[in-house]
Design an enzyme around this catalytic site. Structure first.
Site, PDB file in Angstrom:
ATOM      1  N   SER A 141      15.307  -5.344  32.548  1.00  0.00           N
ATOM      2  CA  SER A 141      15.388  -6.961  32.164  1.00  0.00           C
ATOM      3  C   SER A 141      16.541  -6.942  32.990  1.00  0.00           C
ATOM      4  CB  SER A 141      14.937  -7.757  31.531  1.00  0.00           C
ATOM      5  OG  SER A 141      14.855  -6.237  30.591  1.00  0.00           O
ATOM      6  N   GLY A 180       7.012  -8.744  23.021  1.00  0.00           N
ATOM      7  CA  GLY A 180       7.055  -7.869  24.414  1.00  0.00           C
ATOM      8  C   GLY A 180       7.803  -6.878  24.721  1.00  0.00           C
ATOM      9  N   GLY A 182       8.184  -3.804  25.749  1.00  0.00           N
ATOM     10  CA  GLY A 182       8.122  -2.895  27.095  1.00  0.00           C
ATOM     11  C   GLY A 182       8.164  -1.363  26.221  1.00  0.00           C
ATOM     12  N   TRP A 183       8.649  -0.800  27.205  1.00  0.00           N
ATOM     13  CA  TRP A 183       8.827   1.020  26.900  1.00  0.00           C
ATOM     14  C   TRP A 183       9.219   1.200  25.809  1.00  0.00           C
ATOM     15  CZ3 TRP A 183       8.487  -0.927  32.254  1.00  0.00           C
ATOM     16  CH2 TRP A 183       7.583  -1.064  32.873  1.00  0.00           C
ATOM     17  N   GLY A 184       9.736   0.363  24.931  1.00  0.00           N
ATOM     18  CA  GLY A 184      10.500   0.872  23.630  1.00  0.00           C
ATOM     19  C   GLY A 184      11.839   1.555  23.415  1.00  0.00           C
ATOM     20  N   THR A 202       3.578  -5.644  22.303  1.00  0.00           N
ATOM     21  CA  THR A 202       2.866  -5.353  23.344  1.00  0.00           C
ATOM     22  C   THR A 202       1.535  -5.720  23.826  1.00  0.00           C
ATOM     23  OG1 THR A 202       3.015  -4.904  25.496  1.00  0.00           O
ATOM     24  CG2 THR A 202       2.726  -3.190  24.238  1.00  0.00           C
ATOM     25  N   CYS A 364      13.215 -11.723  44.955  1.00  0.00           N
ATOM     26  CA  CYS A 364      13.996 -11.707  43.679  1.00  0.00           C
ATOM     27  C   CYS A 364      15.010 -11.811  43.791  1.00  0.00           C
ATOM     28  CB  CYS A 364      13.227 -11.218  42.793  1.00  0.00           C
ATOM     29  SG  CYS A 364      11.390 -11.611  42.366  1.00  0.00           S
TER      30      CYS A 364
END
Length: 409
Positions: A141, A180, A182-184, A202, A364
């Site tokens: 993010s 949400g 993610g990978w923590g 998640t 993006c």
């Protein structure tokens, strides 16, 4: 030729040279501004660019039917986006956008089973992929660049501190729900550096496995747990709620439900922080290529679409911050790392996948630089006095976190 007429209306700034499938080269624009070129190599790609360019441009690049010529993909897409944002038009694209707006509620219907499938499409890819272009903490993010000179690692640390400051973690032992997760990385940071007890949820099986392993390796499994869970099933109050980069996947028909979950999850003196992508120009639709290949069901809303859902749930907005160019800077770093590890990524997938991801990252970044997208952070509470009266506490908390980090180094 319809596409020729469309480009004559579109290109008003700079110069675009197009080589067509029959070898003919035409030049469009010619005024001051950037220059770029592209080769439309196949009749199929030309048809797509004529009738549905927002989808066909990415597909053509992935398949080799469209190639930058005499420039980079970034330079080509930047020229096109600058002209689109300055008022240039492609008649077919205008018609397709109207159709996308009409069906966007259907496209963004995200009941639990569909939400999990959409999440798996992007986040359950080979775990090595994300390690090859994200920071060490796998923050997928927007980073935070206080000076603009930060490395990616520094910007992501700054982002986590900025969010933690807004959560008002003023004492250890606070319970936090991370929607949400993610990978923590955020959950582990809040536990390790702020003494919080965190539950991260998640829908990604890949992420949950990595996050649980990281918690065990860090010796934080007693303070951080991760659950494979839809946010709509959460049913008990906590002190703080945080959600970073997840709201874009909620779907416009589910905004009121999302904020009802946040409201019900917050204790009476609780604080929530939602971090997500927004758009300046008002309600629209998701780019069709992005929706098909990268984020099915995803949408970056205008704040005018978000705030009514907050108001309906009688939550107090205690702070809104707009981060303008921070995501563009973040993706610049991601693109550089992706390019540097391109051979390794190609070995995981293939050339077409690499082209798809390159198009995604370039598109993006340019959307945040020129296309009217930004990141917003919204702080919410039951009570208007749940946080200090001025924003000075945010910077003070960030400085204190940096001081603690230096002392522990």
């Amino acid at each position: 030729m319809l596409f020729d007429l469309a480009l004559r209306r579109l290109i008003r700034i700079g110069t675009l040279r197009v080589r067509y499938p029959d070898g003919v080269v035409r030049t469009y624009g010619g005024g001051p501004g950037p220059e770029a070129g592209m080769h439309i190599a196949t009749a199929r790609a030309l048809r797509g660019m004529t009738f549905n360019p927002a989808l066909a441009m990415g597909e053509g690049y992935m398949d080799g039917g469209i190639r930058p010529e005499g420039c980079t993909l970034y330079q080509l897409l930047e020229l096109l986006m600058i002209n689109l944002m300055s008022g240039g038009t492609h008649p077919a694209e205008r018609a397709m956008e109207m159709l996308r707006k009409l069906r966007r509620r259907f496209d963004q219907l995200n009941p639990a089973h569909r939400a999990q499938r959409n999440v798996a499409h992007h986040y359950d890819l080979n775990g090595r992929l994300y390690a090859l272009f994200l920071d060490r903490d796998r923050q997928y993010s927007c980073g935070y660049f206080p000076t603009g000179q930060e490395t990616l690692e520094e910007a992501q640390v700054a982002k986590k501190r900025h969010i933690a400051a807004k959560l008002c973690l003023d004492r250890p032992g606070l319970e936090v729900l991370d929607i949400g997760c993610g990978w923590g990385g955020m959950a582990l940071t809040l536990a390790r550096e702020y003494g919080a007890h965190v539950t991260g949820i998640t829908l990604s099986t890949e992420q949950i496995e990595v996050a649980r392993a990281r918690a065990h390796e860090a010796g934080l499994a007693d303070r951080v747990r991760f659950e494979l869970m839809d946010y709509r099933t959460w049913n008990r109050p906590v002190d703080r709620v945080v959600s970073v980069g997840m709201f874009e996947h909620v779907g416009i028909d589910h905004y009121r439900r999302f904020f009802r979950v946040v409201k019900d999850a917050l204790k009476e003196d609780g604080v929530a922080l939602v971090h997500a992508i927004g758009r300046y120009e008002g309600p629209a639709s998701t780019n069709p290529w992005l929706a098909k290949y990268i984020f099915p069901g995803g949408y970056s809303p205008a704040l005018s679409e978000v705030l009514p859902a907050v108001e309906k749930n009688l939550l107090h907005v205690t702070d809104i911050e707009v981060l303008r160019m921070h995501y563009a800077e973040t993706i610049t770093h991601w693109r550089s790392r992706f390019a540097g590890n391109r051979d390794a990524i190609a070995s995981l997938y293939d050339e077409r996948f690499c082209r798809m991801f390159e198009f995604y990252l370039v598109g993006c970044e340019l959307t945040f630089r020129h296309g009217g997208h930004f990141v917003w952070q919204m702080q919410l509470a039951h009570k208007p006095d749940a946080v200090p009266l001025t924003r000075d506490y945010i910077a003070e908390a960030e400085r204190e976190a940096a001081r603690r980090s230096r002392l522990s180094a």
